[in-house]
Design a protein around this motif. Structure first.
Motif, PDB file in Angstrom:
ATOM      1  N   GLU A 144      12.595  24.180  12.305  1.00  0.00           N
ATOM      2  CA  GLU A 144      13.356  23.720  13.623  1.00  0.00           C
ATOM      3  C   GLU A 144      13.604  25.106  14.633  1.00  0.00           C
ATOM      4  O   GLU A 144      13.528  24.980  15.868  1.00  0.00           O
ATOM      5  N   GLY A 145      14.105  26.220  13.851  1.00  0.00           N
ATOM      6  CA  GLY A 145      14.081  27.456  14.722  1.00  0.00           C
ATOM      7  C   GLY A 145      12.946  27.992  15.260  1.00  0.00           C
ATOM      8  O   GLY A 145      12.797  28.433  16.380  1.00  0.00           O
ATOM      9  N   ASP A 146      11.580  27.660  14.555  1.00  0.00           N
ATOM     10  CA  ASP A 146      10.359  28.059  15.321  1.00  0.00           C
ATOM     11  C   ASP A 146      10.209  27.160  16.386  1.00  0.00           C
ATOM     12  O   ASP A 146       9.476  27.718  17.498  1.00  0.00           O
ATOM     13  N   LEU A 147      10.422  25.775  16.273  1.00  0.00           N
ATOM     14  CA  LEU A 147      10.255  24.974  17.551  1.00  0.00           C
ATOM     15  C   LEU A 147      10.922  25.722  18.710  1.00  0.00           C
ATOM     16  O   LEU A 147      10.755  25.538  19.936  1.00  0.00           O
ATOM     17  N   VAL A 148      12.351  25.876  18.501  1.00  0.00           N
ATOM     18  CA  VAL A 148      13.334  26.453  19.730  1.00  0.00           C
ATOM     19  C   VAL A 148      12.591  27.704  20.152  1.00  0.00           C
ATOM     20  O   VAL A 148      12.463  27.986  21.347  1.00  0.00           O
ATOM     21  N   ARG A 149      12.223  28.689  19.139  1.00  0.00           N
ATOM     22  CA  ARG A 149      11.574  29.979  19.594  1.00  0.00           C
ATOM     23  C   ARG A 149      10.248  29.717  20.447  1.00  0.00           C
ATOM     24  O   ARG A 149      10.024  30.495  21.682  1.00  0.00           O
ATOM     25  N   ALA A 150       9.536  28.705  20.082  1.00  0.00           N
ATOM     26  CA  ALA A 150       8.341  28.294  20.877  1.00  0.00           C
ATOM     27  C   ALA A 150       8.690  27.716  22.347  1.00  0.00           C
ATOM     28  O   ALA A 150       7.939  28.021  23.213  1.00  0.00           O
TER      29      ALA A 150
END
Length: 312
Positions: A78-84
């Motif tokens: 989920e953090g990766d989705l926000v960062r992306a």
């Protein structure tokens, strides 16, 4: 602490604090959803980055403002989705590591665009805090700070007050009584709140001004428009017709706040700021739940001019 597009000495128009996360979108045949063992769902179930702070950041950035987003993120998918999302939109993001993981929710979306959000309340930790030096540096580099009511933003309010920066916040569907929201309501210069759960919106708006430092209070009411309290006077702000069919109301309040802040930072009078917000909010209702999108400055100004010409 991790940092994406890290903080620099560059000045920002708005620092967005908190509200980063991921929503899982479930389209349902109606709301409230009657009990059943199972439902066949179309167009399907999708997860995408975009909670209140993300929506405000994207909306402000799309309107041409310089934005930096600060929140706590997990070392998880989920953090990766926000960062992306922030990387793709070129929105500077500082992510402080969250041991409990990235905030997430499930949104049930009905055919008429209404939604019911189920928030995972297990992600935050009582000990979570934004690093003081990081917060001070970003606050000093920003003209304004928009504070989400997500954890641990309440703990940042005294520091923002020390720094003398102007603050806005969105209390969302506050009932006017829940004490958690009080700190945000009392320490913001501009307060947005949904009228949905308020027994007497005007009374609540006046209490916010009397008990805090707010100079402007806006209570939004969807298709019924909004009420604006400015200079001790309450004004009704009419709703604006969406430019396309309504498909999802999620993010409309965040878009309204972004449009209002654009007008405010450009020195427009409060009523015109409200029109900016109404146009941005109406556009957001036409954006499908699985997307994170917002109206641009040129389109907003053209729509505002069209509304004003009709009223002339």
């Amino acid at each position: 602490m991790t940092s994406e597009n890290g903080a620099t000495a560059t000045e920002y128009d708005v620092l967005v604090l908190g509200g980063a996360g991921v929503d899982t979108i479930v389209h349902v045949p109606e709301l409230p959803l009657p009990y059943a063992d199972s439902y066949m769902i179309r167009p399907g179930i999708e997860s995408r980055a975009g909670q209140t702070g993300d929506f405000v950041s994207v909306a402000l950035h799309t309107l041409g403002l310089r934005v930096h987003h600060l929140d706590m993120l997990g070392d998880d998918h989920e953090g990766d989705l926000v960062r992306a999302l922030h990387h793709e939109r070129a929105i500077p993001l500082t992510g402080v590591r969250a041991a409990g993981g990235t905030k997430r929710a499930v949104n049930l979306v009905g055919p008429d665009g209404r939604r019911l959000s189920l928030y995972d309340d297990s992600r935050g930790r009582d000990t979570d805090r934004f690093p003081e030096e990081t917060l001070r540096t970003l606050a000093r580099a920003s003209r304004h700070v928009h504070v989400s009511i997500t954890h641990p933003c309440a703990g940042a309010l005294p520091l923002l007050e020390e720094e003398g920066v102007t603050v806005s916040t969105d209390l969302h569907d506050w009932d006017g009584e829940n004490p958690y929201h009080e700190a945000f309501a009392r320490r913001a210069d501009i307060v947005f709140v949904s009228a949905t759960a308020l027994a007497d919106p005007v009374r609540t708006m006046r209490r916010i001004v009397e008990q805090g430092r707010a100079r402007l209070v806006v209570a939004t009411a969807g298709a019924d428009g909004a009420r604006l309290l400015a200079d001790d006077r309450v004004t009704h702000l009419p709703a604006v017709a969406p430019p396309a069919p309504v498909v999802d109301s999620n993010g409309a309040g965040d878009a309204f706040a972004a449009g209002f802040l654009l007008g405010h930072l450009d020195g427009e009078p409060p009523e015109r700021c409200g029109l900016y917000g109404a146009v941005a909010g109406a556009y957001a209702c036409t954006v499908g739940a699985a997307r994170t999108d917002a109206i641009g400055r040129d389109a907003l100004l053209a729509a505002v001019a069209a509304v004003e010409s009709r009223g002339a």
